[in-house]
Write a protein that holds these residues in place. Sequence first.
Motif, PDB file in Angstrom:
ATOM      1  N   THR A  44      13.774   6.216   6.723  1.00 31.83           N
ATOM      2  CA  THR A  44      13.420   7.543   6.214  1.00 31.83           C
ATOM      3  C   THR A  44      12.415   8.227   7.128  1.00 31.83           C
ATOM      4  N   ILE A  45      11.424   7.470   7.591  1.00 26.09           N
ATOM      5  CA  ILE A  45      10.425   8.030   8.505  1.00 26.09           C
ATOM      6  C   ILE A  45      11.081   8.457   9.813  1.00 26.09           C
ATOM      7  N   GLY A  46      11.990   7.642  10.318  1.00 25.02           N
ATOM      8  CA  GLY A  46      12.720   8.014  11.536  1.00 25.02           C
ATOM      9  C   GLY A  46      13.528   9.292  11.339  1.00 25.02           C
ATOM     10  N   ASP A  47      14.204   9.396  10.183  1.00 24.90           N
ATOM     11  CA  ASP A  47      14.955  10.616   9.877  1.00 24.90           C
ATOM     12  C   ASP A  47      14.035  11.829   9.793  1.00 24.90           C
ATOM     13  N   LEU A  48      12.853  11.643   9.201  1.00 23.01           N
ATOM     14  CA  LEU A  48      11.889  12.741   9.111  1.00 23.01           C
ATOM     15  C   LEU A  48      11.396  13.172  10.492  1.00 23.01           C
ATOM     16  N   VAL A  49      11.179  12.212  11.370  1.00 23.93           N
ATOM     17  CA  VAL A  49      10.740  12.530  12.730  1.00 23.93           C
ATOM     18  C   VAL A  49      11.821  13.329  13.453  1.00 23.93           C
ATOM     19  N   VAL A  50      13.077  12.888  13.312  1.00 28.31           N
ATOM     20  CA  VAL A  50      14.190  13.603  13.939  1.00 28.31           C
ATOM     21  C   VAL A  50      14.315  15.010  13.354  1.00 28.31           C
ATOM     22  N   ALA A  51      14.198  15.118  12.028  1.00 26.76           N
ATOM     23  CA  ALA A  51      14.304  16.425  11.371  1.00 26.76           C
ATOM     24  C   ALA A  51      13.171  17.350  11.796  1.00 26.76           C
ATOM     25  N   SER A  52      11.963  16.828  11.921  1.00 22.19           N
ATOM     26  CA  SER A  52      10.844  17.681  12.338  1.00 22.19           C
ATOM     27  C   SER A  52      11.012  18.126  13.796  1.00 22.19           C
ATOM     28  N   ALA A  53      11.525  17.242  14.652  1.00 25.28           N
ATOM     29  CA  ALA A  53      11.781  17.636  16.047  1.00 25.28           C
ATOM     30  C   ALA A  53      12.860  18.721  16.107  1.00 25.28           C
ATOM     31  N   THR A  54      13.909  18.570  15.296  1.00 25.04           N
ATOM     32  CA  THR A  54      14.962  19.580  15.241  1.00 25.04           C
ATOM     33  C   THR A  54      14.411  20.900  14.723  1.00 25.04           C
ATOM     34  N   ALA A  55      13.557  20.836  13.707  1.00 26.16           N
ATOM     35  CA  ALA A  55      12.953  22.051  13.154  1.00 26.16           C
ATOM     36  C   ALA A  55      12.069  22.736  14.190  1.00 26.16           C
ATOM     37  N   GLU A  56      11.324  21.956  14.966  1.00 32.15           N
ATOM     38  CA  GLU A  56      10.482  22.541  16.012  1.00 32.15           C
ATOM     39  C   GLU A  56      11.324  23.246  17.064  1.00 32.15           C
ATOM     40  N   ARG A  57      12.444  22.636  17.453  1.00 32.00           N
ATOM     41  CA  ARG A  57      13.341  23.282  18.421  1.00 32.00           C
ATOM     42  C   ARG A  57      13.943  24.551  17.830  1.00 32.00           C
ATOM     43  N   ALA A  58      14.312  24.489  16.557  1.00 34.12           N
ATOM     44  CA  ALA A  58      14.879  25.669  15.903  1.00 34.12           C
ATOM     45  C   ALA A  58      13.853  26.786  15.824  1.00 34.12           C
ATOM     46  N   ILE A  59      12.616  26.447  15.518  1.00 37.40           N
ATOM     47  CA  ILE A  59      11.552  27.454  15.462  1.00 37.40           C
ATOM     48  C   ILE A  59      11.330  28.058  16.839  1.00 37.40           C
ATOM     49  N   ALA A  60      11.337  27.234  17.874  1.00 39.33           N
ATOM     50  CA  ALA A  60      11.181  27.761  19.237  1.00 39.33           C
ATOM     51  C   ALA A  60      12.345  28.688  19.579  1.00 39.33           C
ATOM     52  N   GLY A  61      13.557  28.303  19.185  1.00 38.59           N
ATOM     53  CA  GLY A  61      14.715  29.167  19.424  1.00 38.59           C
ATOM     54  C   GLY A  61      14.600  30.478  18.670  1.00 38.59           C
ATOM     55  N   LEU A  62      14.133  30.413  17.430  1.00 38.47           N
ATOM     56  CA  LEU A  62      13.946  31.632  16.644  1.00 38.47           C
ATOM     57  C   LEU A  62      12.886  32.537  17.253  1.00 38.47           C
ATOM     58  N   ARG A  63      11.821  31.931  17.765  1.00 37.63           N
ATOM     59  CA  ARG A  63      10.784  32.739  18.417  1.00 37.63           C
ATOM     60  C   ARG A  63      11.339  33.419  19.658  1.00 37.63           C
ATOM     61  N   THR A  64      12.123  32.698  20.427  1.00 41.62           N
ATOM     62  CA  THR A  64      12.744  33.288  21.619  1.00 41.62           C
ATOM     63  C   THR A  64      13.673  34.424  21.218  1.00 41.62           C
ATOM     64  N   THR A  65      14.474  34.198  20.195  1.00 42.11           N
ATOM     65  CA  THR A  65      15.386  35.237  19.716  1.00 42.11           C
ATOM     66  C   THR A  65      14.607  36.437  19.200  1.00 42.11           C
ATOM     67  N   LEU A  66      13.527  36.188  18.474  1.00 42.63           N
ATOM     68  CA  LEU A  66      12.702  37.268  17.962  1.00 42.63           C
ATOM     69  C   LEU A  66      12.087  38.074  19.100  1.00 42.63           C
ATOM     70  N   ASP A  67      11.591  37.386  20.132  1.00 43.93           N
ATOM     71  CA  ASP A  67      11.032  38.086  21.286  1.00 43.93           C
ATOM     72  C   ASP A  67      12.097  38.940  21.969  1.00 43.93           C
ATOM     73  N   GLU A  68      13.296  38.381  22.125  1.00 47.55           N
ATOM     74  CA  GLU A  68      14.392  39.121  22.752  1.00 47.55           C
ATOM     75  C   GLU A  68      14.778  40.334  21.904  1.00 47.55           C
ATOM     76  N   CYS A  69      14.852  40.155  20.592  1.00 48.17           N
ATOM     77  CA  CYS A  69      15.172  41.277  19.698  1.00 48.17           C
ATOM     78  C   CYS A  69      14.098  42.351  19.772  1.00 48.17           C
ATOM     79  N   ASP A  70      12.846  41.926  19.811  1.00 46.14           N
ATOM     80  CA  ASP A  70      11.746  42.879  19.906  1.00 46.14           C
ATOM     81  C   ASP A  70      11.828  43.663  21.205  1.00 46.14           C
ATOM     82  N   ARG A  71      12.120  42.960  22.297  1.00 46.49           N
ATOM     83  CA  ARG A  71      12.230  43.610  23.602  1.00 46.49           C
ATOM     84  C   ARG A  71      13.415  44.585  23.614  1.00 46.49           C
ATOM     85  N   THR A  72      14.556  44.149  23.069  1.00 45.78           N
ATOM     86  CA  THR A  72      15.742  45.002  23.017  1.00 45.78           C
ATOM     87  C   THR A  72      15.489  46.225  22.150  1.00 45.78           C
ATOM     88  N   LEU A  73      14.837  46.010  21.008  1.00 46.02           N
ATOM     89  CA  LEU A  73      14.536  47.121  20.114  1.00 46.02           C
ATOM     90  C   LEU A  73      13.594  48.112  20.784  1.00 46.02           C
TER      91      LEU A  73
END
Length: 165
Positions: A44-73
Amino acid sequence: MTFFVSMAADILVAVLLVATIVSSVKLSQRISKLKADESALRSTIGDLVVASATAERAIAGLRTTLDECDRTLAERLGTAERYAADLSAHVEAGESVINRIAAIVGQARTATAPAAQAPAAAAPLRPVAIEAPAAGGNGERVGAALAAAQALSERALDRLRARAA
């Protein structure tokens, strides 16, 4: 009597040994359950570590997308503001053309009426210069309309001059 005492001591030792064996077996079962729970907890702890790493990557991707949207807008807003300014300039130029055409028509009407009554008192007519709007977008259309309006006003002035002469 020593026989009974030694027999009682042996029985007591045997009962204590049986109790020890039973408690050892129960303790062994509990330890096995804890080890199984530990491995499940580690999984369970291993799954949580993997899930948190995936969430961090997703958040970084969302921030990049948000920055790109802001720039485009921001770019699109800038473009829209430029188009709005160009459109405003074209509207002002069109209003200017309309006002000048109205002035030319007004001059033509006032020049026609006195010319019919007293040709010597007619004011000298001169063509009105009209500025061309800035090029780009609808500027070419406005420029063409402007050129047509100026040619029309020059023809009207020529007609008025011919009548006055």
